[in-house]
Design an enzyme around this catalytic site. Structure first.
Site, PDB file in Angstrom:
ATOM      1  N   ASP A 188       0.326 -28.856 -10.022  1.00  0.00           N
ATOM      2  CA  ASP A 188      -1.155 -29.263 -10.699  1.00  0.00           C
ATOM      3  C   ASP A 188      -0.931 -29.025 -12.240  1.00  0.00           C
ATOM      4  O   ASP A 188      -1.739 -30.098 -12.782  1.00  0.00           O
ATOM      5  CB  ASP A 188      -2.280 -28.434 -10.222  1.00  0.00           C
ATOM      6  N   HIS A 244       4.500 -23.930 -12.885  1.00  0.00           N
ATOM      7  CA  HIS A 244       3.869 -25.257 -12.858  1.00  0.00           C
ATOM      8  C   HIS A 244       2.624 -25.182 -12.974  1.00  0.00           C
ATOM      9  O   HIS A 244       1.786 -26.241 -13.132  1.00  0.00           O
ATOM     10  CB  HIS A 244       4.519 -26.282 -11.695  1.00  0.00           C
ATOM     11  N   HIS A 245       1.928 -23.970 -12.571  1.00  0.00           N
ATOM     12  CA  HIS A 245       0.441 -24.055 -12.807  1.00  0.00           C
ATOM     13  C   HIS A 245      -0.188 -23.587 -14.023  1.00  0.00           C
ATOM     14  O   HIS A 245      -1.537 -23.976 -13.936  1.00  0.00           O
ATOM     15  CB  HIS A 245       0.242 -22.710 -11.525  1.00  0.00           C
ATOM     16  N   ALA A 246       0.462 -23.389 -14.848  1.00  0.00           N
ATOM     17  CA  ALA A 246      -0.205 -23.060 -16.227  1.00  0.00           C
ATOM     18  C   ALA A 246      -0.803 -24.111 -16.861  1.00  0.00           C
ATOM     19  O   ALA A 246      -0.382 -25.202 -16.840  1.00  0.00           O
ATOM     20  CB  ALA A 246       0.670 -22.323 -17.148  1.00  0.00           C
TER      21      ALA A 246
END
Length: 391
Positions: free
Chosen positions: A173, A131-133
């Protein structure tokens, strides 16, 4: 609609390997699938290997120049361009990086497509949840953001309301950023407070882009040390009411196991038993508030790769399959043998940490001096009025 859930699995995902000593050890994926098989859950679901995401799919979220940079680093890891977050300590470049990252992304996109089309009520990709990419960069061990890609594909197929609930210890994010201005996507993230932990975002005041996006992002920033009671209280004080109001057509959830008290990279104190209760709650909420119970469940972080991750995500598969495992069950010795053969560690003996978590419902009142209640209240005051709800 078939009554059987899908489990997205391809042995190739175990090649998502940043190298020796990196926390994101792919053995956690192999051991999870091994435990799923040891319990016979692979016979309670349809195991499917989705197609790798092609360039047109990747470009639903990621910039064309970034995809090209990943391809280049995948072919020549030493030439990785750090301007794209590649070749860093968090995201070292490795041969085949593009191919395996596209495979993981394709598994989540395939899960979303199958659930949307009614081919299965639920689908799990525990290799996903990266989920951070960001659209133009790697971040936090994540190359392609499979969660965002799955949601973008749902929108492309005609979905008008998609809810994303992220209970990883780190803020979701990248998914929030992808849909910051899009009122069709409600993103909810419960995570350790950004003062304490990467990526430093996820403040309650982050509520979506100005205009139509306002109120579409929800962030619960939990105090370090939050345990079962507080974590469950926060989840139930925020998530059900928002889903009841939003009435999503699909629920996408991310189940990073790094909230656990044994996780080496964070500071929450959640047990396996509480993680299982939240997984079960997401399942119940899908059936209560989502058209057709459509539910796509993803993995995420989790760096206690023997004791925690395989058990947590095997519970997730069992719940999605409508075949939940008894927490007191003795783990099959065949799996413990596999653990020792792969890691030279002794695996856990049961599917529980021996906890019986309970929590006090928000409706019973709150304590303004309690740090956990302060966190929940900050979120409710920031976002609930924007959605026409009482804080």
């Amino acid at each position: 609609m078939s009554g059987r859930a899908l489990l997205m699995w391809d042995e190739a995902v175990t090649k998502y390997d940043f190298g020796a000593g990196h926390p994101m050890d792919p053995v956690r994926l192999a051991l999870t699938m091994g435990l799923v098989r040891a319990y016979g859950l692979d016979r309670a679901v349809d195991v499917v290997a989705g197609r790798p995401a092609g360039d047109s799919t990747l470009r639903l979220v990621h910039r064309e120049d970034y995809v090209a940079a990943v391809r280049s680093a995948s072919a020549n890891p030493r030439d990785a361009d750090q301007a794209y977050g590649l070749g860093t300590m968090d995201d070292p470049a490795f041969a085949g990086m593009h191919e395996v990252s596209a495979t993981i992304a394709g598994q989540s996109v395939g899960a979303a497509e199958a659930v949307w089309r009614g081919e299965a009520p639920h689908a799990v990709n525990f290799a996903g949840g990266l989920h951070h990419a960001m659209p133009g960069s790697a971040s936090g061990f994540c190359i392609y953001n499979d969660a965002s890609l799955a949601i973008a594909r749902l929108l492309e197929l005609g979905a008008e309301r998609v809810a994303y609930v992220d209970v990883d210890v780190h803020h979701g994010d990248g998914v929030q950023a992808a849909f910051w201005d899009d009122p069709r996507v409600l993103t909810i993230s419960l995570h350790e407070h950004p003062r304490m932990l990467f990526p430093g975002t996820g403040w309650p005041e982050e509520t979506g882009g100005p205009g139509a996006g306002e109120g579409s992002a929800v962030n619960v920033a939990l105090p370090a040390g939050t345990g079962d009671e507080g974590w469950l209280r926060a989840f139930h004080a925020v998530v059900p009411e928002l889903l009841a109001d939003f009435r999503p057509q699909v629920l996408v959830t991310q189940h990073g196991a790094d909230t656990h008290f044994e996780d080496p990279l964070a500071h929450l104190a959640v047990s396996l038993d509480a993680q299982r209760l939240v997984q079960d709650a997401c399942h119940s909420l899908a059936h209560e508030y989502v058209d057709g119970g459509r539910w796509v469940a993803l993995g995420g972080g989790g760096y206690a790769v023997v004791d925690v991750v395989p058990r947590s995500w095997t519970h997730l598969v069992g719940i999605a399959a409508h075949a939940p495992l008894d927490p007191e069950s003795v783990i099959p010795s065949s799996w413990r043998d596999e653990v020792y053969a792969r890691t030279r560690q002794l695996g856990p003996g049961r599917m529980t940490d021996g906890r019986t978590p309970a929590w006090r419902p928000w409706e019973d009142g709150y304590d303004p001096a309690d740090r956990l209640d302060q966190a929940v209240l900050a979120t409710r005051r920031a976002v609930f009025p924007l959605r026409g709800l009482l804080a």
